[in-house]
Scaffold this active site. Sequence first.
Site, PDB file in Angstrom:
ATOM      1  N   HIS A 118     -28.752  29.888   0.069  1.00  0.00           N
ATOM      2  CA  HIS A 118     -29.467  30.487   1.187  1.00  0.00           C
ATOM      3  C   HIS A 118     -30.941  30.097   1.180  1.00  0.00           C
ATOM      4  CE1 HIS A 118     -31.489  33.551  -1.330  1.00  0.00           C
ATOM      5  NE2 HIS A 118     -30.322  33.739  -1.943  1.00  0.00           N
ATOM      6  N   CYS A 134     -27.821  33.642  -6.885  1.00  0.00           N
ATOM      7  CA  CYS A 134     -27.664  32.747  -5.743  1.00  0.00           C
ATOM      8  C   CYS A 134     -28.499  31.476  -5.921  1.00  0.00           C
ATOM      9  CB  CYS A 134     -28.072  33.452  -4.461  1.00  0.00           C
ATOM     10  SG  CYS A 134     -26.898  34.716  -3.923  1.00  0.00           S
TER      11      CYS A 134
END
Length: 247
Positions: A118, A134
Amino acid sequence: MQMRKLVFALGVLLLGLCLGVKPAEAAEKEAIIINKSNNQLAFYENGTLQKVFPVATGRTRNMTPEGKFSLVNKVKNRPWYKEGIPGGDPRNPLGARWLGINVPGDWGHTSGNIYGVHGTNNPASIGTYASSGCIRMHNKDVVWLYDRADKNIPVYITSSSSSFSTLAQKYGVGANKAVAGYQTFNETLRYGSKGESVAILQRKLSITADGSFGPQTLRAVKKFQTSKGLVADGIVGPKTRKALFSE
């Protein structure tokens, strides 16, 4: 007539099995490879390396899991549910795009809602070990990736000293194919050089290919020269070129 069609279909299936044809092989021409050892992400399309990006990964090695996963969802301006921050808000730590991957620990191992690639509202963290698991990218980079990466493609996460070309061969991504932009060049390159030859060099070294021979490229060249027993002067002359393109 129906029996004839059934026999024909079975014949095609058996022929495919005999030849070792796998439907998944086509998907392996497109893949994402993430190397935590240097915090870089490579995107392969049509069996060729398209771009390498800097990323941020987990604060500790086990926070960002390693293995082969799949890209299972894509969301524009995903909200930050934990703090109730809407998508597109400058405070949102997920940035402009979310590409969810199905790794152990998410809902049913298939949702892609826990771990993902992301954007970020903290660009200074890119290149470091900063996340809770992440993979963060600059917003402009994750938008580029979002527009090109299809759902269900493989996502490989590793921590390795190998180049992306070596990792791609290991994973069967674009095997036996020339990597995009890995043409040779004849000029001598050094700190301050600019242009397509520098970009070719950078892609060969699996670093950001911006076409400018700066500090990052100098370090990568010296590291490569040392690994090959060459004089680590950071100048890409005939001996270094030969070592680069003989791999």
